[in-house]
Design an enzyme around this catalytic site. Sequence first.
Site, PDB file in Angstrom:
ATOM      1  N   GLY A  36       0.832  -1.211   0.000  1.00  0.00           N
ATOM      2  CA  GLY A  36       0.000   0.000   0.000  1.00  0.00           C
ATOM      3  C   GLY A  36       0.853   1.243   0.000  1.00  0.00           C
ATOM      4  N   ASN A  37       0.235   2.384   0.257  1.00  0.00           N
ATOM      5  CA  ASN A  37       0.994   3.638   0.342  1.00  0.00           C
ATOM      6  C   ASN A  37       0.389   4.530   1.416  1.00  0.00           C
ATOM      7  OD1 ASN A  37      -1.076   5.367  -0.967  1.00  0.00           O
ATOM      8  ND2 ASN A  37      -0.680   3.999  -2.695  1.00  0.00           N
TER       9      ASN A  37
END
Length: 408
Positions: A214-215
């Site tokens: 993810g980020n």
Amino acid sequence: MLRKSPFKHKKILIGITGGIAAYKIPQLVRILKKEGAEVQVVLSESAKSFVTPQTLSVLSEKPALSDFFKSDQGEWNNHVHLGLWADLILIAPAGANTLAKMSHGICDNLLMSVILSARCPIFVAPAMDLDMWTHPSTQSNIQTLVNRGVHMIEPEEGSLASGLEGKGRMAEPENIAHVLSGYLAPKPNYFLGKRVLVTAGGTQEPIDPVRYIGNHSSGKMGFAIAEQLIQLGAEVELVYGAVTVVPPTNCQSYQTRTAKEMKAKCDEIFPTCDVLIMAAAVADYHVVDVAAEKIKKTDDTLMLALAKNPDILKSLSEAKKEHQVLIGFALETEQEEFHALEKLQKKNLDCIVLNSLNNPKAGFAVDTNEVTLFCKDGEQYHIPTQQKDEVAAALLNKVGDWLSKTNP
Ligand code: C5P
């Protein structure tokens, strides 16, 4: 039909600083008063050598102020009150000294205190000699002020008080009034009734049933844009991924997880939309073989094969119809402007919004942001650090103006 002046009932504070062009300000006060503005004049001490407070008081129908104290009884001119009173402040003429003081926050007279207390838009009409105007220190002060959102009314070319010829004459009062009028005039609301697809948040690409790639995207910027569009009367379709805040409730919204899911939802909604604002942080890669069971930590290293995700924005730009408008976001860690402009072109966008990652008060998780808007015709606009809802408002204001001009 009678034209309603954009100045009607507007409270305009004119700050006059020392310079020969100050003699033209009474004429400007007359124009603004005739158009229905309320005008308050504040002079610096040196301005009084060029224009009298009496003339300005008579024309503005208010005492022209220059001191902190009104009398020796201690009654004072409240600079905070004056700064908050104004709908717009104009500093004209603004000499090199005033620009330097403004850029460094030097607050040594009533006018400078008013400027520092103001929350309204500030316009500056510089006036100075040719070489002072081109001097790197003046130009750098101007750049600082422009980056902070101060509006410059460029000086004009012509004969200067020094006898030299060139740039440095204060814009004529009629031209200053014209610029202010253009700013204050009600703008067409491009987004009213438009269907706008907004994406927000980050995508998550699963590794196994409990882990993902993810980020740091929080969704705050995309949601602020959606919220602002709703207020502008747009019909908003919001597609969002992983977020840390709650989405706006007064629009259609859909949560997706992976880039593929987000693409499917966007593909479905985009054909009926007028505008796409792609603020989501979409993962560039996904894991090729997602493990069906939780991966055990048996080996010292773990290799994950990644495959490229579809570029949602690029594929929608290939499918776009003539009237549809595409706006992307860019977040770069080096050669920011170069890469943003490259994306604008490669993804065939109308505009791209570059996030400034170098500013600790901008980017993912924080509530503030600083962005620069680049439009495909070369126009650009910097939005200084502000709360994300204020950035969204300024951004949509600018995009709306640009679209009304280029895509009516
Ligand atoms: O190429 P880059 O990821 O930097 O481009 C950023 C812009 O492209 C953003 O507007 C982002 O939402 C969009 N994007 C996309 N699909 C991807 C990657 C990015 O739509 N797979």
